[in-house]
Design an enzyme around this catalytic site. Structure first.
Site, PDB file in Angstrom:
ATOM      1  N   ARG A 155       0.824  -1.219   0.000  1.00 54.17           N
ATOM      2  CA  ARG A 155       0.000   0.000   0.000  1.00 54.17           C
ATOM      3  C   ARG A 155       0.860   1.273   0.000  1.00 54.17           C
ATOM      4  O   ARG A 155       0.449   2.301   0.513  1.00 54.17           O
ATOM      5  CB  ARG A 155      -0.963   0.016   1.191  1.00 54.17           C
ATOM      6  CG  ARG A 155      -1.887  -1.208   1.256  1.00 54.17           C
ATOM      7  CD  ARG A 155      -2.777  -1.346   0.040  1.00 54.17           C
ATOM      8  NE  ARG A 155      -3.573  -2.555   0.129  1.00 54.17           N
ATOM      9  CZ  ARG A 155      -3.219  -3.740  -0.404  1.00 54.17           C
ATOM     10  NH1 ARG A 155      -2.101  -3.825  -1.104  1.00 54.17           N
ATOM     11  NH2 ARG A 155      -3.988  -4.783  -0.274  1.00 54.17           N
ATOM     12  N   CYS A 203     -10.873  -1.116   3.349  1.00 59.13           N
ATOM     13  CA  CYS A 203     -10.175  -1.594   4.541  1.00 59.13           C
ATOM     14  C   CYS A 203      -9.509  -0.427   5.252  1.00 59.13           C
ATOM     15  O   CYS A 203      -8.815   0.383   4.638  1.00 59.13           O
ATOM     16  CB  CYS A 203      -9.132  -2.638   4.167  1.00 59.13           C
ATOM     17  SG  CYS A 203      -9.837  -4.223   3.691  1.00 59.13           S
ATOM     18  N   GLU A 273      -4.670   2.226   7.074  1.00 54.47           N
ATOM     19  CA  GLU A 273      -4.380   2.174   5.643  1.00 54.47           C
ATOM     20  C   GLU A 273      -5.004   3.374   4.931  1.00 54.47           C
ATOM     21  O   GLU A 273      -4.443   3.880   3.961  1.00 54.47           O
ATOM     22  CB  GLU A 273      -4.921   0.872   5.033  1.00 54.47           C
ATOM     23  CG  GLU A 273      -4.746   0.750   3.543  1.00 54.47           C
ATOM     24  CD  GLU A 273      -5.236  -0.577   3.000  1.00 54.47           C
ATOM     25  OE1 GLU A 273      -5.860  -0.587   1.924  1.00 54.47           O
ATOM     26  OE2 GLU A 273      -5.028  -1.606   3.668  1.00 54.47           O
TER      27      GLU A 273
END
Length: 280
Positions: A155, A203, A273
């Site tokens: 990420r 998420c 995230e």
């Protein structure tokens, strides 16, 4: 060329969370030239696409918000060159339909191609960078950056430390007779295991090495826990949903609560995230 700026727009209009306050200046760009012009304005600015993976501030953004609507797609024998504003989910479907493998996982991810590259979006063991060949980037001049000139991680990407805009990208794909079948299976799994009908930003937490953030949150008994209008999804514990006009502060407080409880229960420190965009 002169950009058309708009007033009286709200970030909540462009957020999958449905959260975010007033925008000082707003511009929608539909061409590479318009994006290049917008990026050169000497004001605080953010570029948004689908408005996913972001938590915008209730106070809004005291600068320029650029909505990326650049939309083109050029097919090659074993790949595709696509604009940064193109739907990443649609690209995943289209590549699979053409019998090309590498982006099946993109189906169902609510992102633009530019956003997916910026975050190195991934699912089911695959990441955007796996099939990425090159990126056309603008930071005062157009530059074609090859994969080898860029750095990607879980990420993360080089672009998170760069000042400019992703304009387009080229992906290298492989012929595969099972690509469409695999894409449909992944999409079906996503639809059954994620709260896709509710307002969320995907998420919330990064998966710790070798572990599942969702499983840790579930193990800590936090499914259904709420702060104000924000709630930990009862379908997938790594999603926070806006179920009752949640504020950005509600979400931030729930994130802190989840981090605290998971650390108490498991000893694991969860890292967000999603990107939290301040008012500036």
């Amino acid at each position: 060329m002169k950009l058309q700026f708009q007033k009286n727009r709200f970030l909540s209009e462009f957020s999958t969370f449905g959260i975010g306050g007033p925008i000082r200046d707003f511009a929608e760009v539909t061409t590479i030239e318009e994006m290049e012009e917008a990026v050169q304005w000497n004001v605080p600015k953010i570029i948004i696409g689908k408005g996913s993976n972001c938590l915008f501030d209730d106070r809004g953004f005291d600068g320029l918000v650029i909505l990326n609507k650049i939309d083109f797609c050029h097919w090659h024998e074993r790949g595709v060159t696509v604009s940064s504003g193109y739907s990443f989910s649609l690209l995943g479907v289209q590549t699979a339909r053409k019998g090309l493998s590498g982006l099946e996982f993109a189906s169902g991810i609510p992102a633009t191609v530019g956003g997916a590259i910026f975050m190195n979006a991934g699912a089911n063991g695959r990441e955007t960078s796996d099939s990425l060949k090159s990126v056309l980037y603008f930071d005062g001049a157009r530059r074609e950056l090859s994969h080898s000139e860029l750095t990607f991680g879980y990420r993360t990407s080089s672009f998170q430390q760069m000042k400019g805009a992703i304009l387009s990208a080229t992906f290298s794909l492989q012929p595969c007779s099972e690509a469409r079948k695999s894409q449909l299976q992944l999409l079906d799994r996503r639809m059954k295991t994620q709260p896709l009908k509710e307002k969320s930003a995907g998420c919330v937490f990064r998966n710790p090495l070798g572990l599942s953030a969702g499983a840790l949150i579930d193990l800590s008994g936090l499914k259904g826990t709420s702060v104000g209008g924000a709630k930990v999804s009862e379908i997938h514990a790594n999603f926070i949903v806006n179920h009752a006009n949640a504020s950005s502060q509600d979400v931030k407080e729930l994130i802190r609560l989840v981090q605290e409880k998971v650390f108490q229960q498991t000893g694991v420190a969860l890292e967000p995230e999603i990107r939290m965009i301040d008012a500036k």
